[in-house]
Design a protein around this motif. Sequence first.
Motif, PDB file in Angstrom:
ATOM      1  N   SER A 220      10.028   2.160  -1.868  1.00  0.00           N
ATOM      2  CA  SER A 220       9.961   0.900  -1.481  1.00  0.00           C
ATOM      3  C   SER A 220       9.287  -0.206  -2.640  1.00  0.00           C
TER       4      SER A 220
ATOM      5  N   ASP B 148       9.472   0.426  -5.670  1.00  0.00           N
ATOM      6  CA  ASP B 148      10.295   0.525  -6.859  1.00  0.00           C
ATOM      7  C   ASP B 148       9.398   1.666  -7.780  1.00  0.00           C
TER       8      ASP B 148
ATOM      9  N   SER C 265      15.026  -2.072  -5.782  1.00  0.00           N
ATOM     10  CA  SER C 265      15.062  -3.152  -4.887  1.00  0.00           C
ATOM     11  C   SER C 265      15.720  -4.416  -5.649  1.00  0.00           C
TER      12      SER C 265
END
Length: 331
Positions: free
Chosen positions: A267, A269, A220
């Motif tokens: 999402s 990481d 991200s």
Amino acid sequence: MDYKKIGKSILSLIVVSVFLVAFTGCTEIIKDGDASKKINPVVGECATDSVNSGNTAWPAENPKITLLGAIDNDSQCIDGKTTVVTERVAYPNAVAGDSARGKVYVSDRYGVKEIDEATKSVKFLGDAKDARGLAVASNGDVYVADAATKTIQVYSNGALSATIGAGELSNPHGLALDEANQRIYVVDVAVSKVIGFGLNGEKEVELTGLKVPAGAAVNSKGNIYVTQFDGPHVQVFNPAGDKLFDFAPHGKQSGTLQRPKGIAIDSDDNVYVADMAFNNVQVFDAQGNALTYIGPGQFLLPALVSIDNNDTIWVAEKGAQRVQIFQYNGN
């Protein structure tokens, strides 16, 4: 040396083997779609079904990763042999899922296949001759690293819409799409680099100092995680191409790797690495600390892993010639 005793021992083993084959007989191979079971990947003598023991990566009382099912080849037991009657996945080279549209893309020796998750129907995408990397954008565009044309092909609504990297690539393999920063990263195994292109086709950055890179993924923050065959097996770079750190040395313990290839990031990481030597997918946090793993006993030569925007995880196995589907349920 008593050759008579050795001969009798060998004969006994042959008799026992013949008896076991005759006794076990012919059993039907489990079809995909039953999430409570896993398909025995043995091809040859018909294999007995085996039950997946509810393999969840985190503790059962808080399962963060769950098995959804699999896309495999339909097989029948004919004359005591497992025979593939519908081939969907044949020694996969790349995988990328799109759960929002119910599709998974697999490149194998026949080309790039678009497989409908519900019906398991297959159609071919484009005419890539040697597709070695795949990525799917949130709008459904599909990026294909084609080693034959030495380009990244972009398909929109099933039609070729653009090419990236012409004249810049030698042997493109793994792809990592960074939509937030409008970049696509490609592993060029011929020159041991990862090259980042803008989605407009302009080359923007090179990640160097790698030793036989295999796969790439972006988190991200825009940092790029690259697997390589020499240890430490995961190298981490920032978007400017500066190396930040590495992790996962070569070894036999948790947190080490031996034969990594595919890599993907969820999402939160968390970093997933498919290891064909361990026959598992190991999970690390963003700093490289080992968290858990999926397997062993779940895969046969897992080479590739992909995670889409809905945190659906797709693992392609070269040995079992199938794609298993998992869901990361988050924190």
